[in-house]
Scaffold this motif. Structure first.
Motif, PDB file in Angstrom:
ATOM      1  N   GLY A 138     -61.945  20.200 -54.741  1.00 14.61           N
ATOM      2  CA  GLY A 138     -63.038  20.982 -55.217  1.00 14.61           C
ATOM      3  C   GLY A 138     -63.595  21.994 -54.290  1.00 14.61           C
ATOM      4  O   GLY A 138     -64.564  22.658 -54.664  1.00 14.61           O
ATOM      5  N   LEU A 139     -63.000  22.185 -53.098  1.00 10.21           N
ATOM      6  CA  LEU A 139     -63.644  22.851 -51.847  1.00 10.21           C
ATOM      7  C   LEU A 139     -63.089  24.380 -51.955  1.00 10.21           C
ATOM      8  O   LEU A 139     -63.812  25.338 -51.540  1.00 10.21           O
ATOM      9  N   ILE A 140     -61.955  24.581 -52.490  1.00 11.87           N
ATOM     10  CA  ILE A 140     -61.653  25.933 -52.517  1.00 11.87           C
ATOM     11  C   ILE A 140     -60.951  26.145 -53.992  1.00 11.87           C
ATOM     12  O   ILE A 140     -60.512  25.249 -54.758  1.00 11.87           O
ATOM     13  N   GLY A 141     -60.964  27.419 -54.179  1.00  5.94           N
ATOM     14  CA  GLY A 141     -60.448  27.801 -55.792  1.00  5.94           C
ATOM     15  C   GLY A 141     -60.645  29.350 -55.981  1.00  5.94           C
ATOM     16  O   GLY A 141     -61.071  30.024 -55.138  1.00  5.94           O
ATOM     17  N   GLU A 142     -60.354  29.833 -57.264  1.00  4.98           N
ATOM     18  CA  GLU A 142     -60.565  31.094 -57.604  1.00  4.98           C
ATOM     19  C   GLU A 142     -62.280  31.548 -57.827  1.00  4.98           C
ATOM     20  O   GLU A 142     -62.796  31.084 -58.536  1.00  4.98           O
ATOM     21  N   GLU A 143     -62.289  32.534 -57.115  1.00  9.91           N
ATOM     22  CA  GLU A 143     -63.801  32.991 -56.907  1.00  9.91           C
ATOM     23  C   GLU A 143     -63.965  34.618 -57.134  1.00  9.91           C
ATOM     24  O   GLU A 143     -64.314  35.105 -56.117  1.00  9.91           O
ATOM     25  N   PRO A 144     -63.751  34.902 -58.469  1.00 15.30           N
ATOM     26  CA  PRO A 144     -63.792  36.441 -58.643  1.00 15.30           C
ATOM     27  C   PRO A 144     -65.225  36.974 -58.466  1.00 15.30           C
ATOM     28  O   PRO A 144     -66.277  36.434 -58.964  1.00 15.30           O
ATOM     29  N   SER A 145     -65.458  38.161 -58.240  1.00 17.98           N
ATOM     30  CA  SER A 145     -66.552  38.833 -58.050  1.00 17.98           C
ATOM     31  C   SER A 145     -66.747  39.537 -59.628  1.00 17.98           C
ATOM     32  O   SER A 145     -65.937  40.097 -59.869  1.00 17.98           O
ATOM     33  N   GLY A 146     -67.866  39.537 -60.130  1.00 17.63           N
ATOM     34  CA  GLY A 146     -68.140  40.186 -61.319  1.00 17.63           C
ATOM     35  C   GLY A 146     -67.425  39.590 -62.488  1.00 17.63           C
ATOM     36  O   GLY A 146     -67.257  38.285 -62.367  1.00 17.63           O
ATOM     37  N   ILE A 147     -67.021  40.432 -63.519  1.00 17.35           N
ATOM     38  CA  ILE A 147     -66.633  39.602 -64.741  1.00 17.35           C
ATOM     39  C   ILE A 147     -65.302  39.184 -64.328  1.00 17.35           C
ATOM     40  O   ILE A 147     -64.364  40.208 -64.067  1.00 17.35           O
ATOM     41  N   HIS A 181     -49.809  26.144 -61.273  1.00 18.17           N
ATOM     42  CA  HIS A 181     -50.987  25.622 -60.575  1.00 18.17           C
ATOM     43  C   HIS A 181     -50.731  26.280 -59.020  1.00 18.17           C
ATOM     44  O   HIS A 181     -49.777  26.309 -58.419  1.00 18.17           O
ATOM     45  N   VAL A 182     -52.014  26.700 -58.668  1.00 20.72           N
ATOM     46  CA  VAL A 182     -52.097  27.479 -57.158  1.00 20.72           C
ATOM     47  C   VAL A 182     -51.468  26.638 -56.187  1.00 20.72           C
ATOM     48  O   VAL A 182     -50.792  27.321 -55.327  1.00 20.72           O
ATOM     49  N   VAL A 183     -51.390  25.254 -56.230  1.00 21.57           N
ATOM     50  CA  VAL A 183     -50.953  24.572 -55.160  1.00 21.57           C
ATOM     51  C   VAL A 183     -49.363  24.515 -55.197  1.00 21.57           C
ATOM     52  O   VAL A 183     -48.782  24.614 -54.151  1.00 21.57           O
ATOM     53  N   TYR A 185     -57.878  33.465 -52.918  1.00 19.70           N
ATOM     54  CA  TYR A 185     -57.376  32.568 -53.552  1.00 19.70           C
ATOM     55  C   TYR A 185     -56.169  31.851 -53.355  1.00 19.70           C
ATOM     56  O   TYR A 185     -55.870  30.333 -52.988  1.00 19.70           O
ATOM     57  N   ILE A 186     -55.029  32.541 -53.528  1.00 22.38           N
ATOM     58  CA  ILE A 186     -53.771  32.097 -53.013  1.00 22.38           C
ATOM     59  C   ILE A 186     -53.602  31.831 -51.584  1.00 22.38           C
ATOM     60  O   ILE A 186     -52.852  30.710 -51.101  1.00 22.38           O
ATOM     61  N   GLY A 187     -54.072  32.637 -51.006  1.00 22.22           N
ATOM     62  CA  GLY A 187     -54.056  32.697 -49.356  1.00 22.22           C
ATOM     63  C   GLY A 187     -54.558  31.370 -48.857  1.00 22.22           C
ATOM     64  O   GLY A 187     -54.086  30.749 -47.774  1.00 22.22           O
ATOM     65  N   SER A 188     -55.951  31.035 -49.162  1.00 21.93           N
ATOM     66  CA  SER A 188     -56.378  30.008 -48.583  1.00 21.93           C
ATOM     67  C   SER A 188     -55.626  28.528 -48.999  1.00 21.93           C
ATOM     68  O   SER A 188     -55.600  27.696 -48.068  1.00 21.93           O
ATOM     69  N   HIS A 189     -55.298  28.267 -50.194  1.00 19.63           N
ATOM     70  CA  HIS A 189     -54.410  27.310 -50.559  1.00 19.63           C
ATOM     71  C   HIS A 189     -53.240  27.151 -49.788  1.00 19.63           C
ATOM     72  O   HIS A 189     -52.558  25.938 -49.463  1.00 19.63           O
TER      73      HIS A 189
END
Length: 338
Positions: free
Chosen positions: A186-195, A234-236, A11-15
Motif C-alpha cells: 500500500g506504499l506505492i501506486g498510481e497517483e495521477p494529478s488532476g482528473i 497488474h503493475v507488479v 507509477y510503473i517505474g517505482s514498482h
C-alpha cells in the motif's frame, strides 16, 4: 554495476525499482518528478530496506545527464521517463514530441558515449491504434491515433535504426497494455494529478469520495455490455516483465518487441463489478458519449513474452482491485496526516 531507471519514481517505474532491488540489483533513479514526487523514492526504500541513489534531472539536460553516467558504473538502462496523457498529447503535440523523442535521443547519445548498450524501453499498446484483429500480436500494423502513441512509434523506429547502425545495441521494446493495481504494502501506486485519465484511479477516487461518480465513455460499442474492453495487467506483473527483459537482452543483439498483457479482455463495467465485489463499495456511474479514438476491443497476445522471456501475468482482476483500493486508502490517510 547499476541499473539506471529513468522515470523511476513514476507509477510503473517505482514498482520496477522495487522488484529490481528485491532481485539484488543496484538501482539509480533519474527523474524530474513532473509526474511523481521525491517521497516516492522514500517509500521504495521503505519497502526494500535499501537506499536508492537519485538524481533530480530532466533528460533533455545533456550535461547533467552525462554527470550520472560519469559518476556511476551503469550496466543497463530501463527508460520510463516521458509524458503519457493521451488527451494532453492532442492539446500539446509539440511538447510531447520534444519531450518524449528529444529525451530519448539525449539518453541514447549519452549511453553510446559511455559504452552502455543495453536498453529496455517503455513502449505502449497505443502503437497499435485501432487494432484490425484481437488478440494483438507484435507483428500487427503500427498506426497510433494520437501524438502520444506516435511518439512511441517514432522512438521504436529510431531505436531500430540505432541498432542497425551499431550492432553493440541490445534493446527490448515493451508494449504495455493497461496497468492497474499497486504494491501489496500500500506504499506505492498510481497517483495521477488532476482528473485521472485511466479507469482504475478514477474508480478508487470515486470510492474514496474524492469524486462524485465514474464517467463511462460510451455503452454502445459492439461488445457484450456495450462498454470498451481492455487488457488490464497488474503493475507488479508488469514490473517483473522488465526484469525478464533485462535478463533476455544478454542473449541477443538488435531489437525485440514484446507485448506485456494478460491476453484476457475485460469491459469497463466488468472492472467496476470486480471492484465492487473486492471492496464491498458501490460505485455510482454515469454513461457519457464515446471518446474519440477509443477502440472497442484491445487485448494482447502475450505468447512471445511467455515463450522468450519466460514471463506471464499471474495476478487476477480481483487482486488488482484489492491492491488499488489498499493503495488509495493508505495514500489518503498519509496525506490527511500531514
Amino acid at each position: 554495476m547499476s541499473i539506471l531507471v529513468t522515470g523511476g519514481a513514476g507509477y510503473i517505474g517505482s514498482h520496477t525499482c522495487v522488484e529490481l532491488l528485491t532481485e539484488g540489483y543496484d538501482v539509480i533513479i533519474v527523474d524530474n518528478f513532473s509526474n511523481s514526487g521525491p517521497d516516492t523514492v522514500n517509500r521504495i526504500e521503505e519497502i526494500t530496506s535499501k537506499k536508492v541513489k537519485t538524481y533530480d534531472i530532466n533528460l533533455l539536460d545533456s550535461s547533467r545527464l552525462e554527470t550520472v553516467f560519469a559518476e556511476n558504473n551503469i550496466e543497463a538502462v530501463i527508460h520510463f521517463a516521458g509524458l503519457k496523457a493521451v488527451g494532453e498529447s492532442v492539446e500539446k503535440p509539440l511538447h510531447y514530441y520534444e519531450t518524449n523523442i528529444g529525451s530519448t535521443i539525449q539518453l541514447c547519445k549519452t549511453m553510446e558515449k559511455y559504452g552502455v548498450y543495453k536498453l529496455v524501453f517503455s513502449s505502449s499498446a497505443t502503437v497499435y491504434g485501432l487494432p484490425e484483429q484481437v488478440p494483438i500480436e507484435e507483428n500487427a500494423p503500427l498506426k497510433a491515433v494520437n501524438p502520444y502513441g506516435n511518439t512511441k512509434i517514432i522512438i521504436e523506429d529510431m531505436l531500430r535504426d540505432l541498432a542497425t547502425s551499431n550492432n553493440n545495441w541490445r534493446i527490448s521494446l515493451l508494449r504495455y497494455f493497461n496497468p492497474i493495481g499497486a504494491h501489496k504494502s500500500g506504499l506505492i501506486g498510481e497517483e495521477p494529478s488532476g482528473i485521472p485519465n485511466n479507469l482504475m484511479p478514477y474508480i478508487t477516487q470515486v470510492a474514496a469520495g474524492v469524486r462524485e461518480q465514474l464517467s463511462v465513455f460510451g455503452d454502445d460499442y459492439p461488445t457484450k455490455d456495450g462498454t470498451c474492453i481492455r487488457d488490464y495487467i497488474h503493475v507488479v506483473d508488469l514490473a517483473l516483465g522488465h526484469l525478464q527483459a533485462l535478463k533476455k537482452i544478454e542473449t541477443y543483439t538488435g531489437v525485440q518487441a514484446y507485448n506485456l498483457g494478460t491476453g484476457t479482455g475485460y469491459s469497463v463495467l466488468e472492472v467496476v463489478d470486480a471492484f465492487e465485489k473486492a471492496t464491498g463499495i458501490t460505485i455510482p456511474k454515469k454513461i457519457g458519449p464515446r471518446r474519440p479514438g477509443d477502440a472497442p476491443v484491445s487485448y494482447a497476445d502475450p505468447t512471445k513474452a511467455r515463450t522468450e522471456l519466460q514471463w506471464e501475468a499471474k495476478r487476477t482482476l480481483i487482486e488488482m482491485c484489492e491492491d488499488s483500493w489498499r493503495w488509495q486508502v493508505h495514500r489518503k490517510a498519509q496525506l490527511e496526516s500531514k
